[in-house]
Design a protein around this motif. Structure first.
Motif, PDB file in Angstrom:
ATOM      1  N   ARG A   1      24.243  14.607   0.527  1.00  0.00           N
ATOM      2  CA  ARG A   1      23.754  13.683   2.043  1.00  0.00           C
ATOM      3  C   ARG A   1      22.425  13.486   1.525  1.00  0.00           C
ATOM      4  NH1 ARG A   1      27.451  16.382   5.369  1.00  0.00           N
ATOM      5  NH2 ARG A   1      29.153  15.494   5.857  1.00  0.00           N
TER       6      ARG A   1
ATOM      7  N   ARG B   1      21.028  10.005   0.899  1.00  0.00           N
ATOM      8  CA  ARG B   1      19.239   9.419   1.972  1.00  0.00           C
ATOM      9  C   ARG B   1      18.090   9.197   1.477  1.00  0.00           C
ATOM     10  NH1 ARG B   1      18.021   9.360   6.712  1.00  0.00           N
ATOM     11  NH2 ARG B   1      15.816  10.039   7.364  1.00  0.00           N
TER      12      ARG B   1
ATOM     13  N   THR C   1      18.798   6.000  -0.867  1.00  0.00           N
ATOM     14  CA  THR C   1      19.190   4.832  -0.042  1.00  0.00           C
ATOM     15  C   THR C   1      17.523   4.437   0.831  1.00  0.00           C
ATOM     16  OG1 THR C   1      21.143   5.941   0.589  1.00  0.00           O
ATOM     17  CG2 THR C   1      19.898   4.079   2.193  1.00  0.00           C
TER      18      THR C   1
ATOM     19  N   ALA D   1      22.479   9.275   9.253  1.00  0.00           N
ATOM     20  CA  ALA D   1      22.304  10.006   8.075  1.00  0.00           C
ATOM     21  C   ALA D   1      21.747   9.073   7.123  1.00  0.00           C
ATOM     22  CB  ALA D   1      23.906  10.623   7.670  1.00  0.00           C
ATOM     23  N   TYR D   2      21.249   8.442   7.092  1.00  0.00           N
ATOM     24  CA  TYR D   2      20.489   8.103   5.540  1.00  0.00           C
ATOM     25  C   TYR D   2      19.953   6.672   5.997  1.00  0.00           C
ATOM     26  CZ  TYR D   2      24.811   9.857   3.885  1.00  0.00           C
ATOM     27  OH  TYR D   2      26.229  10.715   3.790  1.00  0.00           O
TER      28      TYR D   2
END
Ligand SMILES: Nc1nc2c(ncn2[C@@H]2O[C@H](COP(=O)(O)OP(=O)(O)OP(=O)(O)O)[C@@H](O)[C@H]2O)c(=O)[nH]1
Length: 688
Positions: A241, A245, A248, A276-277
């Motif tokens: 994750r 992230r 992103t 989260a992102y």
């Protein structure tokens, strides 16, 4: 009062093509976050986010609305953005206020032209995005095709974080590839309960392969993941994750989620993904601006104890008062505190502050950097203004308000309409800095100016619907600018006799042409240098400024010239403010007439997306319109044509392009600059 911790704030917008499901998704977000107790459906005209009457009637979104919702530890400020790129300023102000976006595509229609345009705007502003492929329940849903189109049409790099279980009517939920779980959404409580199950055996193999692909993508943003992946070491979900992230926020990858908003499936994982992102206000580059003396301010760190700096990204008429949405970049706004409005050059007071919820306003005492709140009490503010600490004056960079280039005469239909027209137009101007109103001195008509035909059409439509004012409209006209082509001088003497007393003024002016785009520069030496009083100085400056805005030969505003005052001879007992004002106004007019005046016309940056088979025809018509093609790029079987075209040739282009491309072409147009108008136009005004 509770302040959201900076790291927990997500200022996000939802962008999509009309009908991809933006409003339906927003309604679910409000429901699952507890902001509403009932889901309002677009097709019942009950959606909360679409609050304007015509939005509810047409089931579309025209203006942006900001609302806050809580998701676990997160504070999400949801900014509903318009899908119509024609309202440039709407899209622009939303993009300025938000830090990240959720792009929604329909699994059936895929990436449609409008989403392409908004996507490119978000690219330009470097807005990190995640994507939700909606309508997975519909016949013909094909998320793989949408992923392919994201790559091909948008040049994006999608990273699939979920797999669907079941297709079309039997779509039952999603597999979370990172957590290794199958998620379903209880039908008994409108999807509120998310149930977690092991991955169904029949798609275990596919899920394994998709997870590997995802880890490979994550490895691009974390070398350690790559090493472990090659070694066959297990990689913890949190590391994957974190890498996604990073990718992103750097705008290098777009995590993709699946679902069907209408059937209440897939929204909670999307909210988890926002947290989260997408970036917090601290994760994005600090705002920049400039001080009153023109010195650049490189960065305004997102810090509540720093000097205050906020952007009024939306001003809305609210029961006759201004409701101002503020994105706070630095410092703290306090209710009742004084603010400096850098654009208007005046003090303002945010008498009351609110956190805006879907249905109600929560009054708060203060709001900190990173947050989005609304204020009542600001009087002069207009959309796009910077509000700051009076001791640290700054003007935020970025939100450039283009000059209106299309004019439309309106006339009230009835006596009632006459009284209501001007107050209604004033309120519409609060909201929209690209929309202006003035009276034509010769005809007495009310003239609206704006960014394009559609822009003014929406304004006149809103006059009727929201303010109950019916108007007749003329044909749209181009707003030209007047300039001079050679230097000119004038010594203007004004004399008049009133009740046996002579009064007058004398002003010496020198005019010089400037380069294109430089605008009007009025140079009046200080009062001491000219040997005049402050009152005369003020009268002189005001008269020249006013004269420049109404032009000299054609009545269009002057541009690209310098007006310099060289002397103001004063005669004791005769020179008065009125006399100097008159001499300055007339002097400017005569000098400009001696400067070989000409007209400039607005040129527009045009971008057309057309299927390749119609590209030749479309290009031909652009050239016929005196357009200069500046680039053509192919994406699959569509072409993007960029050109510079005179606005005068573009009225009614929407209809023309639709018929030339069997409805498949689309275009966006933005003001570029003013440049020489053709001889045919000059002849109309007796200038050639
Ligand atoms: N079958 C199906 N229909 C959906 C889904 N989501 C939305 N719709 C329908 O699609 C239509 C358009 O949805 P909206 O939410 O209004 O779309 P929008 O993107 O907000 O549209 P604009 O406000 O015009 O920009 C509505 O009739 C919705 O009920 C879905 O997941 N499945």
């Amino acid at each position: 009062m509770q302040h959201p911790p900076l790291d927990s704030i997500r200022n996000i917008g939802i962008i999509s093509h009309i009908d991809a499901g933006k409003t339906t998704v927003s309604e679910r977000i409000l429901f699952y976050t507890g902001e509403t107790h009932k889901i309002g459906e677009v097709h019942d005209g009950e959606a909360v986010m679409d609050w304007m009457p015509q939005e509810q009637e047409r089931g579309i979104t025209i203006t942006s609305t900001a609302t806050v919702c809580r998701w676990g530890a997160w504070w999400i400020n949801l900014i509903d953005t318009p899908g119509h790129i024609d309202f440039t300023i709407e899209v622009e102000r939303s993009l300025r206020a938000l830090d990240g976006a959720v792009a929604i595509f329909s699994a059936v229609e895929g990436v449609q032209p409008q989403s392409e345009s908004v996507w490119r705007q978000a690219d330009r502003y470097q807005v990190p995005r995640i994507c939700f492929i909606n309508k997975m329940d519909r016949v013909g849903a094909d998320y793989r095709e949408t992923l392919r189109q994201m790559e091909e049409k948008l040049g994006a790099r999608p990273a699939l974080l979920q797999l669907p279980v079941g297709v079309e009517a039997s779509f039952s939920g999603v597999v979370d590839l990172i957590a290794g779980e199958f998620l379903t959404f209880s039908e008994a409580d409108q999807g509120r309960t998310v149930e977690r199950h092991p991955i169904p055996a029949e798609i275990a193999g596919e899920a394994m392969a998709a997870r590997e692909e995802l880890i490979e993508a994550a490895a691009d943003f974390d070398d350690a993941i790559l090493a472990d992946f090659l070694d066959g070491t297990a990689i913890a979900a949190e590391r994957i994750r974190a890498a996604i992230r990073k990718g992103t926020i750097a705008c290098r990858i777009v995590p993709v989620f699946l679902g069907t908003a209408l059937r209440n499936k897939g929204i909670q994982p999307l909210l988890d993904a926002v947290a989260a992102y997408l970036p917090s206000p601290r994760d994005i580059p600090p705002a920049t601006g400039q001080r009153p003396d023109g010195e650049a301010v490189d960065s305004l760190p997102c810090d509540p104890v720093g000097p205050l700096c906020a952007l009024a990204f939306k001003v809305q008429a609210d029961e006759g008062r201004k409701l101002t949405y503020l994105r706070i970049y630095s410092g703290t706004v306090k209710a009742g505190g004084a603010l400096w409005n850098s654009n208007r050059g005046c003090f303002e007071k945010a008498a009351r502050l609110f956190r805006m919820h879907a249905h109600k306003r929560e009054q708060i005492d203060e709001a900190l950097a990173g947050d989005i709140v609304a204020a009542i009490g600001l009087k002069e503010v207009l959309t796009g203004d910077t509000l700051c600490d009076p001791a640290h004056k700054v003007l935020l960079a970025g939100l450039t308000v283009p000059e209106p280039v299309v004019a439309l005469a309106v006339e009230p239909k009835g006596v009632d309409d006459r009284d209501k027209l001007l107050p209604a137009l004033e309120k519409l101007q609060w909201e929209d800095p690209t929309f202006r109103v003035h009276e034509d001195e010769e005809t007495g008509q009310t003239i609206l100016t704006g960014m394009g035909e559609l822009h003014l059409e929406v304004v006149t439509d809103r006059l009727g619907r929201e303010f109950g004012v019916q108007v007749k409209t003329g044909r749209p006209q181009v707003v030209y600018r007047e300039t001079i082509t050679r230097a000119a001088e004038r010594q203007e003497v004004f004399r008049t006799e009133f009740e046996g007393k002579v009064q007058g003024g004398e002003v010496h002016l020198r005019l010089a042409p400037l380069h294109r785009g430089e605008g009007v520069r009025i140079v009046v030496p200080p009062a001491e240098v000219l040997g005049i009083t402050r009152e005369l100085h003020a009268a002189l400056t005001e008269s020249l400024t006013r004269g420049a805005s109404t032009g000299c030969v054609t009545g269009y505003p002057l541009t690209d010239l310098e007006v310099r005052v060289t002397a103001v001879p004063v005669e004791a007992g005769i020179t008065t403010e009125t006399g100097v004002r008159a001499a300055a106004g007339r002097g400017l007019m005569h000098a400009a007439r001696n400067g070989a005046p000409t007209l400039l016309e607005p040129l527009m940056d045009l971008e057309i997306i057309t299927p390749t088979e119609y590209a030749g025809k479309v290009l031909g018509s652009v050239q016929q319109k005196r357009g200069r093609v500046e680039g053509i790029s192919s994406q699959g079987n569509t072409e993007a044509i960029r050109a510079l075209v005179p606005l005068a040739e573009m009225f009614g282009y929407m209809t023309e392009l639709r018929s030339a491309t069997k409805g498949r072409g689309s275009f966006t147009m933005e003001f570029s600059r003013f440049d020489q108008a053709p001889v045919s136009v000059l002849q109309q005004f007796g200038l050639a």
